[in-house]
Design an enzyme around this catalytic site. Structure first.
Site, short mmCIF file in Angstrom:
data_model
loop_
_atom_site.label_atom_id
_atom_site.label_comp_id
_atom_site.label_asym_id
_atom_site.label_seq_id
_atom_site.Cartn_x
_atom_site.Cartn_y
_atom_site.Cartn_z
N TYR B 129 -6.39 15.76 -4.04
CA TYR B 129 -7.11 15.49 -5.27
C TYR B 129 -8.55 15.56 -4.70
O TYR B 129 -9.12 14.75 -3.86
CB TYR B 129 -6.61 14.32 -5.92
CG TYR B 129 -7.13 14.42 -7.35
CD1 TYR B 129 -6.71 15.23 -8.42
CD2 TYR B 129 -8.46 13.71 -7.49
CE1 TYR B 129 -7.39 15.07 -9.44
CE2 TYR B 129 -9.41 13.71 -8.92
CZ TYR B 129 -8.39 14.74 -9.88
OH TYR B 129 -9.15 14.66 -10.99
N GLN B 191 -3.03 14.23 -15.07
CA GLN B 191 -1.94 15.46 -15.17
C GLN B 191 -2.05 16.22 -14.08
O GLN B 191 -0.53 16.82 -13.43
CB GLN B 191 -2.50 16.53 -16.55
CG GLN B 191 -3.89 17.15 -16.24
CD GLN B 191 -4.79 16.01 -16.97
OE1 GLN B 191 -4.71 14.91 -16.97
NE2 GLN B 191 -6.28 16.77 -16.92
N ASN B 214 -10.84 9.04 -10.28
CA ASN B 214 -11.22 8.05 -11.34
C ASN B 214 -9.96 7.15 -11.56
O ASN B 214 -8.92 7.26 -10.88
CB ASN B 214 -11.80 8.48 -12.33
CG ASN B 214 -10.89 9.59 -13.23
OD1 ASN B 214 -9.46 9.18 -13.09
ND2 ASN B 214 -11.32 10.39 -13.96
N GLN B 259 -25.33 1.80 1.80
CA GLN B 259 -24.03 1.49 1.11
C GLN B 259 -24.03 1.03 -0.31
O GLN B 259 -23.22 1.28 -1.13
CB GLN B 259 -23.24 0.23 1.92
CG GLN B 259 -21.73 0.29 1.81
CD GLN B 259 -21.19 1.88 2.26
OE1 GLN B 259 -21.96 2.62 3.05
NE2 GLN B 259 -20.03 2.09 1.89
N HIS B 262 -23.88 3.44 -3.62
CA HIS B 262 -22.64 4.21 -3.84
C HIS B 262 -22.45 3.90 -5.43
O HIS B 262 -22.34 4.73 -6.18
CB HIS B 262 -21.39 3.74 -3.18
CG HIS B 262 -21.21 4.63 -1.98
ND1 HIS B 262 -21.02 6.30 -1.92
CD2 HIS B 262 -21.38 4.47 -0.44
CE1 HIS B 262 -20.77 6.48 -0.92
NE2 HIS B 262 -20.87 5.52 0.10
N GLU B 327 -14.91 -2.80 5.02
CA GLU B 327 -14.56 -1.12 5.25
C GLU B 327 -15.50 -0.92 6.37
O GLU B 327 -15.03 -0.32 7.39
CB GLU B 327 -14.83 -0.61 4.02
CG GLU B 327 -14.78 0.84 3.98
CD GLU B 327 -15.35 1.51 2.57
OE1 GLU B 327 -16.09 1.00 2.09
OE2 GLU B 327 -14.85 2.86 2.61
N HIS B 328 -16.90 -0.89 6.30
CA HIS B 328 -17.69 -0.74 7.39
C HIS B 328 -18.29 -1.80 8.17
O HIS B 328 -18.72 -2.76 7.22
CB HIS B 328 -19.02 0.15 6.96
CG HIS B 328 -18.32 1.36 6.00
ND1 HIS B 328 -18.41 1.23 4.53
CD2 HIS B 328 -18.06 2.70 6.37
CE1 HIS B 328 -18.21 2.68 4.32
NE2 HIS B 328 -17.88 3.43 5.36
N ASP B 361 -20.01 8.47 8.03
CA ASP B 361 -19.67 9.09 6.81
C ASP B 361 -19.64 10.76 6.88
O ASP B 361 -18.61 11.41 6.26
CB ASP B 361 -20.71 8.98 5.77
CG ASP B 361 -20.59 7.60 5.22
OD1 ASP B 361 -19.52 6.92 5.22
OD2 ASP B 361 -21.42 7.04 4.41
N GLU B 415 29.62 -9.74 9.91
CA GLU B 415 28.94 -9.55 8.46
C GLU B 415 29.69 -9.15 7.43
O GLU B 415 29.31 -8.74 6.66
CB GLU B 415 27.86 -8.51 8.78
CG GLU B 415 26.75 -9.07 9.70
CD GLU B 415 25.21 -7.96 9.68
OE1 GLU B 415 25.70 -6.87 9.12
OE2 GLU B 415 24.30 -8.29 10.38
N HIS B 420 32.60 -0.57 8.56
CA HIS B 420 31.50 -0.37 9.55
C HIS B 420 32.39 -0.63 10.82
O HIS B 420 32.16 0.31 11.86
CB HIS B 420 30.38 -1.33 9.50
CG HIS B 420 29.39 -0.94 8.57
ND1 HIS B 420 29.40 -0.88 7.32
CD2 HIS B 420 27.89 -0.59 9.12
CE1 HIS B 420 28.47 -0.57 6.68
NE2 HIS B 420 27.42 -0.39 7.68
#
Lengths: 433, 433
Positions: B129, B191, B214, B259, B262, B327-328, B361, B415, B420
């Site tokens: 995506y 969708q 999003n 950073q 963003h 993250e970084h 990046d 068991e 089995h």
């Protein structure tokens, strides 16, 4: 068992039938689970002990929530020592197999000062959930704990619901102790998952929760996902056998039944190129059903999700196996390794007439926690990978960065991220300004 | 930027602040997303085209949903050819790094006929995506597509929302074409996720969906998880810099800002053992803020989630870095590789004063899709591993099974799984009966 010709219609019906087993509509439980989780998060131990009293009818507090050494000793006394030896031997096979899955940190360096790599770090703390009572399987304890152990996890904690007497199933304790679990807590259900995810005064937060459980446990795991990691939410079990005319119908029938006995949602499917085999397997199934102790469950699961499909060609048989993406796949054909090369989707592939599925459940070594209900299209067996995580390593020298700095700046500016460009530029400003 | 002494109180506040960024309460959108998904599942293309008209105000039908070669040619004409060269060079670095992550099938055999192994299979079909409009980053296309390509995925499809004119962002098309995407569909939002997960007449179902989006896209991905696989749901971005008195304050400031630009939820944190550095970095931040184009966003994210922490010892600095699990993570100290060995939790670790975060990046090669918001405790960067799955292989001979068959039977019986046990027993009944 019903025998059908494999064609596009029977295939469509079968695939739709199997999807019905998917746990879709649990909406009615979600709210209750959310409430339990939020109380655990806010009230910690108090909520945990209250729920344990409510659901497990056991009085647990901060002084007796941890299983003691004494209780473990008692558990050993209650189980057959022959079983302990078998557990140890199985454990060793499981350990040896999982050792081969270990991944190592690596790096790559260039003489200009560039170092790129990938650092592998075991998870620090892992929680293993083990159901209580009848659903407690020592084999499942081994399969969940040993990969974490091999990965090098610092601390493995287990939670399992106590009985009314405040005690824990002895085989669970013995298997956990043998596998090297660090602490065992008497806590079950969604409240145990909440305690593992958020931490309470008695139970420290973990990084990942694994292990099977009922619908409350499954929904709680799904709800805390992201806050901690979880293993896949397991669905009902299934087996698919691909067989030709060389297969032994008695073995095939016995293997189908071994899966069908799990529960009424279990699915057992034979796809064969031989009509004769199809009929013989069906007869053998009937014969076994007269003697097996769990025949009632088996009858129901076979009625709902049991099929014998007769395929025109081996290619058709393989195609449907790939579409179903079965948790367990047995190949009992003339040239089984050839068939194996064409299998894309399966949790575990059992090859040849002596590799019956229960061998994998207990003893061979590969993990028996496998992707179910078609998810073998994209999920893998539980493995050492589930208990490690990776960090990228990026080291650069002035020399290395200098060669490319204007390109990074141009790329960042093309994305309108000017502070990104600036962080590169600033390192060369004295020179250029 | 605010400067605080690192102590247990400031640490607690900081950790609580960071958790506020976590996307918890999206309940209000969930119902809408569920409705879109169920309409796509039931009505396929018709629903997809109706939603595209409603949300993207574009007329799309089965004849123009696929991006044509002509449109790709046009896209190349619209973008700077210098940028194409840079994309190609970045792509090659990304490819080379990810090649090293490849895992291979293996097996282990014993002379008694036992074969145990693990088969690695690339996913068959993957959906990427890509957001439309301003949020379209060509670097993100490369980072999502190349690992799938290296893994050997058969078919990589991309969906991205069209503009009102029915066209797609040209840099997205060029990056997708360069990276080797097989088909690009004009579809966006929940969708598009529904179409990728369930399939429609125009778009075939995939096995895994990756890529940013999003809140509707994120919720849709979460909702279809289990039906297909997804990458982690990405949260807001963050950087943490560990620095001592040897660090260059101007570089550190520039990296924090890269950073912070963003979005307003981004977090930039410096932990340093040097009070002098703390003050100098704060001054440099103010200086840069006067000139940077995205200073408004930066000011907000620094006000909310920007911190300079002065630690008493390097050990304390490392501890807080591991708790935050950024993250970084940049390490700008005298002996950065020594510090690196003590880092447990971080998405990507940038070492030394020339490894600034934007280098990762865009250009260095490691993936820039990283675990955010503390999930580096248990998640890894996007990698080739995300586009493969494994099947266990179990082959046994009569000889191999015979040695252990009674043990498996005993384990199964312990068991209470008698079918089995039966599936093993039946293979030796002639001999023994």
């Amino acid at each position: 068992m019903r025998i059908q010709k494999l064609d596009s219609r029977s295939k469509k019906n079968l695939l739709e039938d199997l999807l019905k087993r998917s746990p879709n509509q649990y909406g009615q439980y979600e709210e209750g689970v959310a409430k339990i989780l939020s109380r655990i998060k806010e009230e910690g131990d108090n909520a945990l002990f209250a729920y344990t009293e409510e659901f497990d009818h056991a009085k647990i507090d901060k002084n007796n929530i941890r299983v003691t050494e004494e209780e473990i000793r008692e558990a050993y006394e209650q189980i057959d020592s022959g079983l302990v030896d078998i557990i140890r031997e199985a454990m060793e096979n499981i350990r040896v197999y999982h050792e081969k899955q270990k991944q190592y940190s690596w790096f790559d360096s260039k003489s200009d000062g560039t170092i790129l790599g990938q650092k592998v770090t075991p998870l620090q703390r892992v929680g293993v959930y083990v159901p209580g009572g009848k659903a407690a399987y020592p084999s499942s304890v081994l399969m969940n704990v040993i990969p974490a152990k091999v990965a090098g996890v610092d601390e493995i904690v287990m939670t399992t619901p106590p009985g009314r007497d405040g005690k824990v199933t002895p085989t669970t304790l013995v298997a956990a102790h043998e596998a090297g679990v660090d602490v065992i807590y008497k806590a079950g259900g969604a409240q145990a998952i909440g305690a593992l995810a958020y931490g309470t005064e008695s139970i420290k937060r973990v990084d990942k929760i694994v292990g099977p459980g009922n619908i409350y446990v499954a929904l709680a795991k799904k709800a805390v996902y992201g806050h901690v990691s979880i293993d896949a939410v397991a669905g009902p079990s299934e087996i698919l056998v691909i067989a030709d005319e060389t297969a032994n119908p008695r073995y095939v029938a016995a293997d189908l039944l071994s899966q069908a006995e799990h529960d009424e949602l279990a699915s057992a499917i034979l796809v064969t190129t031989s009509e004769t085999l199809a009929e013989k397997v069906s007869e053998e199934v009937d014969r076994f059903l007269e003697t097996l102790s769990r025949s009632e469950i088996i009858r129901k699961s076979l009625d709902n999700y049991g099929y014998i499909l007769v395929a025109e060609t081996m290619e058709d048989a393989i195609d449907i196996a790939n579409e179903i993406a079965s948790e367990h796949l047995e190949i009992q054909t003339k040239d089984p390794y050839n068939v194996m090369t064409k299998i894309r989707n399966a949790g575990a592939i059992f090859i040849g007439e002596y590799a019956s599925e229960p061998l994998g459940d207990y003893f061979a070594g590969p993990n028996h926690v496998l992707p179910t209900n078609g998810t073998a299209r994209f999920f893998s067996p539980l493995s050492v990978d589930d208990f490690i995580k990776k960090s990228s390593i990026i080291g650069y020298s002035r020399e290395a960065l200098e060669k490319i700095h204007t390109k990074i700046e141009a790329f960042a500016e093309a994305e309108h991220l000017t502070a990104h460009a600036n962080s590169i530029k600033v390192r060369f400003e004295e020179q250029e300004g």
